[in-house]
Enzyme design. Structure first.
Site, PDB file in Angstrom:
ATOM      1  N   HIS A  90     -38.819 -12.866 -30.261  1.00  0.00           N
ATOM      2  CA  HIS A  90     -39.897 -12.700 -29.302  1.00  0.00           C
ATOM      3  C   HIS A  90     -41.179 -12.540 -30.102  1.00  0.00           C
ATOM      4  O   HIS A  90     -41.166 -12.079 -31.259  1.00  0.00           O
ATOM      5  CB  HIS A  90     -39.673 -11.450 -28.442  1.00  0.00           C
ATOM      6  N   GLY A  91     -42.299 -12.910 -29.505  1.00  0.00           N
ATOM      7  CA  GLY A  91     -43.548 -12.795 -30.237  1.00  0.00           C
ATOM      8  C   GLY A  91     -44.731 -12.508 -29.330  1.00  0.00           C
ATOM      9  O   GLY A  91     -44.671 -12.697 -28.109  1.00  0.00           O
ATOM     10  N   CYS A 138     -42.850 -16.919 -28.828  1.00  0.00           N
ATOM     11  CA  CYS A 138     -44.021 -16.944 -27.970  1.00  0.00           C
ATOM     12  C   CYS A 138     -45.194 -16.343 -28.734  1.00  0.00           C
ATOM     13  O   CYS A 138     -45.023 -15.543 -29.644  1.00  0.00           O
ATOM     14  CB  CYS A 138     -43.772 -16.157 -26.685  1.00  0.00           C
ATOM     15  N   ARG A 139     -46.401 -16.725 -28.325  1.00  0.00           N
ATOM     16  CA  ARG A 139     -47.600 -16.184 -28.959  1.00  0.00           C
ATOM     17  C   ARG A 139     -48.538 -15.598 -27.904  1.00  0.00           C
ATOM     18  O   ARG A 139     -49.728 -15.436 -28.145  1.00  0.00           O
ATOM     19  CB  ARG A 139     -48.299 -17.290 -29.753  1.00  0.00           C
ATOM     20  N   GLU A 244     -50.708 -24.699 -38.520  1.00  0.00           N
ATOM     21  CA  GLU A 244     -51.743 -23.727 -38.840  1.00  0.00           C
ATOM     22  C   GLU A 244     -51.550 -23.176 -40.251  1.00  0.00           C
ATOM     23  O   GLU A 244     -50.442 -23.160 -40.776  1.00  0.00           O
ATOM     24  CB  GLU A 244     -51.729 -22.568 -37.826  1.00  0.00           C
TER      25      GLU A 244
END
Length: 258
Positions: A90-91, A138-139, A244
């Site tokens: 998870h993020g 996720c971000r 990135e």
């Protein structure tokens, strides 16, 4: 060619290693069903590319940092030409969630920690060698798409002048290298947006990544493969992988089987 990262040692004697960290079960968040499929698929892919994969699951942010430090200190990097660093969890916008995370600020591994652990000061054995960072998380909570029409052209961006370096300067340094170079990073989504995962088949990003590496690693350099992965999401507007913090100075060909 000087534009390609060298692979000096034959497959039989080089010691490629990869690190895979996957958090599946959390104290306060939902279980990441299907992540086991991602671990299995990425392990098979990396082993096929000649890497011995160190796998660690269900770690706190501190545990992830310790595992990275131990991996960065491995002597095998001295006789390797590259490494893969794969993170699945998870993020949030700030980083990756550890197993004890309960919100956007507790038990979060900052992405800066990855680069600080493997930069040219902290990990000399990988100096000048490709360090491929794959992040499945996720971000943020946004959906990652917008509605557009074809009724107008976007404004053209204004180009700024390039910075110039003053001529005639000298220094007394013995030897200098970039603090952070030779990283290639591919996130599963753009900042602030979610990543999608199937409980049966695993994450969409990992599925597409494995397919593109299997089809193209034999003749395409790494960043071209990354572009192909991004292109494969062209008709899925809910998610778009993002390159990135990439500081590759040359092209990296994996040359599997050589």
């Amino acid at each position: 060619s000087s534009q390609i990262y060298p692979i000096h040692l034959p497959r039989e004697t080089r010691t490629r290693r990869a690190l895979l960290i996957c958090n599946i079960e959390f104290e306060h968040f939902s279980k990441r069903n299907g992540a086991e499929v991602d671990v299995k698929g990425m392990t098979k892919l990396l082993e096929g590319l000649g890497y011995v994969v160190d796998i660690h699951c269900n770690l706190t942010s501190q545990g992830m940092a310790m595992v990275m430090k131990d991996f960065a200190d491995r002597k095998e990097h001295c006789t390797s030409d590259s490494t893969f660093l794969v993170f699945m969890s998870h993020g949030v916008r700030a980083g990756l969630c550890g197993t004890k995370s309960r919100d956007e600020t507790t038990d979060i591994l900052s992405l800066d920690t990855i680069y600080e652990t493997f930069n040219n000061k902290s990990c000399r054995a990988l100096l000048g060698k490709p360090k491929v960072v794959i992040i499945q998380s996720c971000r943020g909570g946004k959906k990652g798409y917008t509605l557009v029409s074809d009724s107008g052209d976007p404004a053209m961006p204004t180009l700024s002048s390039a910075d110039t370096i003053t001529a005639g300067l000298e220094d007394d340094a013995i030897f200098k290298v970039h603090l952070e170079s030779d990283f290639a990073t591919l996130h599963s989504s753009t900042p602030d947006t979610v990543s999608w995962r199937c409980p049966v088949r695993g994450s969409l990003f990992i599925q597409h990544l494995i397919e593109q590496f299997q089809n193209n690693a034999c003749n395409s350099d790494l960043q071209e493969i990354f572009r192909k992965i991004q292109y494969s999401f062209g008709k899925f507007p809910r998610q778009l992988p993002s390159q990135e913090r990439t500081t590759m100075l040359r092209k990296f060909y994996l040359f599997p089987g050589h």
